[in-house]
Design a protein around this motif. Sequence first.
Motif, short mmCIF file in Angstrom:
data_model
loop_
_atom_site.label_atom_id
_atom_site.label_comp_id
_atom_site.label_asym_id
_atom_site.label_seq_id
_atom_site.Cartn_x
_atom_site.Cartn_y
_atom_site.Cartn_z
N LEU A 45 -21.70 -103.89 -1.33
CA LEU A 45 -20.24 -103.83 -1.46
C LEU A 45 -19.78 -102.47 -1.96
O LEU A 45 -18.69 -102.00 -1.61
CB LEU A 45 -19.76 -104.93 -2.41
N ALA A 46 -20.61 -101.83 -2.78
CA ALA A 46 -20.23 -100.53 -3.34
C ALA A 46 -20.05 -99.46 -2.27
O ALA A 46 -19.42 -98.42 -2.52
CB ALA A 46 -21.27 -100.07 -4.36
N GLN A 47 -20.57 -99.71 -1.08
CA GLN A 47 -20.44 -98.75 0.01
C GLN A 47 -19.09 -98.85 0.72
O GLN A 47 -18.75 -97.98 1.53
CB GLN A 47 -21.58 -98.95 1.01
N HIS A 48 -18.32 -99.90 0.44
CA HIS A 48 -16.98 -100.03 1.01
C HIS A 48 -16.03 -99.15 0.20
O HIS A 48 -15.98 -99.24 -1.02
CB HIS A 48 -16.53 -101.49 0.95
N PRO A 49 -15.26 -98.29 0.86
CA PRO A 49 -14.42 -97.34 0.12
C PRO A 49 -13.33 -97.99 -0.73
O PRO A 49 -12.78 -97.34 -1.63
CB PRO A 49 -13.82 -96.47 1.22
N LEU A 50 -13.00 -99.26 -0.47
CA LEU A 50 -11.95 -99.92 -1.23
C LEU A 50 -12.51 -100.86 -2.30
O LEU A 50 -11.75 -101.60 -2.92
CB LEU A 50 -11.03 -100.70 -0.29
N LEU A 51 -13.81 -100.80 -2.51
CA LEU A 51 -14.42 -101.60 -3.56
C LEU A 51 -14.95 -100.66 -4.64
O LEU A 51 -15.80 -99.80 -4.37
CB LEU A 51 -15.53 -102.48 -2.99
N GLY A 76 -12.44 -99.96 -20.17
CA GLY A 76 -12.93 -98.59 -20.13
C GLY A 76 -14.10 -98.35 -19.20
O GLY A 76 -14.46 -97.21 -18.93
N HIS A 77 -14.71 -99.44 -18.69
CA HIS A 77 -15.84 -99.30 -17.77
C HIS A 77 -15.42 -99.07 -16.32
O HIS A 77 -16.27 -98.80 -15.46
CB HIS A 77 -16.71 -100.57 -17.82
N PHE A 78 -14.10 -99.17 -16.03
CA PHE A 78 -13.67 -99.17 -14.64
C PHE A 78 -12.92 -97.89 -14.27
O PHE A 78 -12.49 -97.14 -15.15
CB PHE A 78 -12.82 -100.42 -14.38
N PRO A 79 -12.77 -97.64 -12.97
CA PRO A 79 -12.14 -96.39 -12.52
C PRO A 79 -10.68 -96.27 -12.94
O PRO A 79 -10.01 -97.26 -13.27
CB PRO A 79 -12.28 -96.46 -10.99
N LEU A 80 -10.18 -95.06 -12.90
CA LEU A 80 -8.79 -94.76 -13.25
C LEU A 80 -7.83 -95.25 -12.17
O LEU A 80 -8.14 -95.22 -10.97
CB LEU A 80 -8.61 -93.26 -13.46
N ARG A 81 -6.64 -95.65 -12.60
CA ARG A 81 -5.63 -96.14 -11.66
C ARG A 81 -5.17 -95.06 -10.70
O ARG A 81 -4.81 -95.34 -9.55
CB ARG A 81 -4.43 -96.68 -12.44
N ALA A 85 -4.82 -95.45 -6.74
CA ALA A 85 -3.56 -95.21 -6.02
C ALA A 85 -3.78 -94.30 -4.82
O ALA A 85 -3.18 -94.50 -3.75
CB ALA A 85 -2.53 -94.62 -6.97
N LEU A 86 -4.63 -93.31 -4.99
CA LEU A 86 -4.93 -92.41 -3.87
C LEU A 86 -5.61 -93.16 -2.73
O LEU A 86 -5.34 -92.90 -1.56
CB LEU A 86 -5.81 -91.25 -4.36
N LEU A 87 -6.51 -94.08 -3.08
CA LEU A 87 -7.17 -94.88 -2.06
C LEU A 87 -6.19 -95.80 -1.35
O LEU A 87 -6.28 -96.01 -0.14
CB LEU A 87 -8.30 -95.70 -2.69
N THR A 88 -5.24 -96.36 -2.09
CA THR A 88 -4.22 -97.20 -1.48
C THR A 88 -3.42 -96.41 -0.45
O THR A 88 -3.14 -96.90 0.66
CB THR A 88 -3.27 -97.75 -2.56
N HIS A 89 -3.06 -95.19 -0.82
CA HIS A 89 -2.29 -94.33 0.10
C HIS A 89 -3.11 -93.98 1.34
O HIS A 89 -2.59 -93.97 2.46
CB HIS A 89 -1.87 -93.05 -0.63
N ARG A 90 -4.41 -93.76 1.13
CA ARG A 90 -5.25 -93.33 2.26
C ARG A 90 -5.54 -94.46 3.23
O ARG A 90 -5.50 -94.27 4.45
CB ARG A 90 -6.56 -92.77 1.72
N TYR A 91 -5.83 -95.65 2.71
CA TYR A 91 -6.28 -96.75 3.57
C TYR A 91 -5.22 -97.81 3.82
O TYR A 91 -5.42 -98.69 4.67
CB TYR A 91 -7.52 -97.42 2.95
#
Length: 284
Positions: A45-51, A76-81, A85-91
Amino acid sequence: MRTMKRSVLSLSRVTGRFTSGARVLPSFLIAGAQRCGTTSLYRALAQHPLLLKPVLHKGVHYFDVAYWRGMPWYQGHFPLRVGAALLTHRYGHRPQAYESSPYYLFHPLAGQRIAADLPGVKLIVLVRDPVERACSAHAHELARGFETESHFEHALELEEGRLAGAEERLRASPHALHHSHRHHAYLARGRYADQLDRLEPLFGRDRMLVLDSHRFFAEPETAYDRVLEFLGLPHLGYPVFERYNRRSLPRPVPRALAARLRDHFEPYDARLVRWLDGEPSWRR
C-alpha cells in the motif's frame, strides 16, 4: 550506528510532537492479525501515491502499549498536512494516512480507544490458518527473545496459565503492559472471530475489511483491488508485491498436534464465513 539511529528517531519524535497540529491523522489502520501478512500489505500500500505511511516506522502501537503518551505524540508520527494538500491538488483525491500495529486486534482496550480518538476510521484485518499462525508466532517470539520455551507444544501448554487474568489486569490498569498477553498468545490470537465480534459494535461491518492472507499472497492484485475499493481510492497501477518477514519453523508440527489444533479452531473458523464472504481457504 544503533545509537545514532536511536538519536535520529528520538529527535524526529520530538519534532513530530511539536508539529502534531499540522499533521494528518490516519484514515485507516491495519489492525492485525500478527504473523498474517500485515507487513507485506503495508509495504504494498505504501507504493500508492495517495497512501501515506508513518514518518518513522510501520507500527506506532499507540492504542495498545503507548496510549499514555497522548494524541500529540501519536499524530506526530504522520506526514504534514501541507504535503497531503499538494497530493490532493495533483491527483484530485484526498490522500489517506495509515499505520499497521497487529496487536490492536487482540488488545482488549485498543478498539475502544481507536473508536473514541479516530471517529470514522476504517480497519483492515488479515487472517490466516490459525495453526500456521500459532507456529509462526512461536518461532517469531523465540527468535526475538520474548519466548523462553523452545518446544512449541510445551509453549501451548503454558499459554492458559500465562494469560490467566491478563485481560482483567489490562482493563483494570489501562496503562499496564502484560508480556505474555502480547507475546505468548499463540492460540488466543488465532480465535479471530472473537476479536472481530468485539470490534464490530464499535466500528460497524462496513468500516471493517477482513482479508484471507492465503488468498492475498496467491492473488495479491485481487486483494489490492478490494482494499482500494474499500478505501474509495483511485487505481493508479499495481505495486510490486513482495512477501516480508517470512520465518522458517524450527521443526515441523506433529500430525497429531496439528489435528487437535484444527479441531480446536474449527468453531472459530466457521464464524469467519460472514467476514470473508465464504469459507476460509484453509478449511477448503
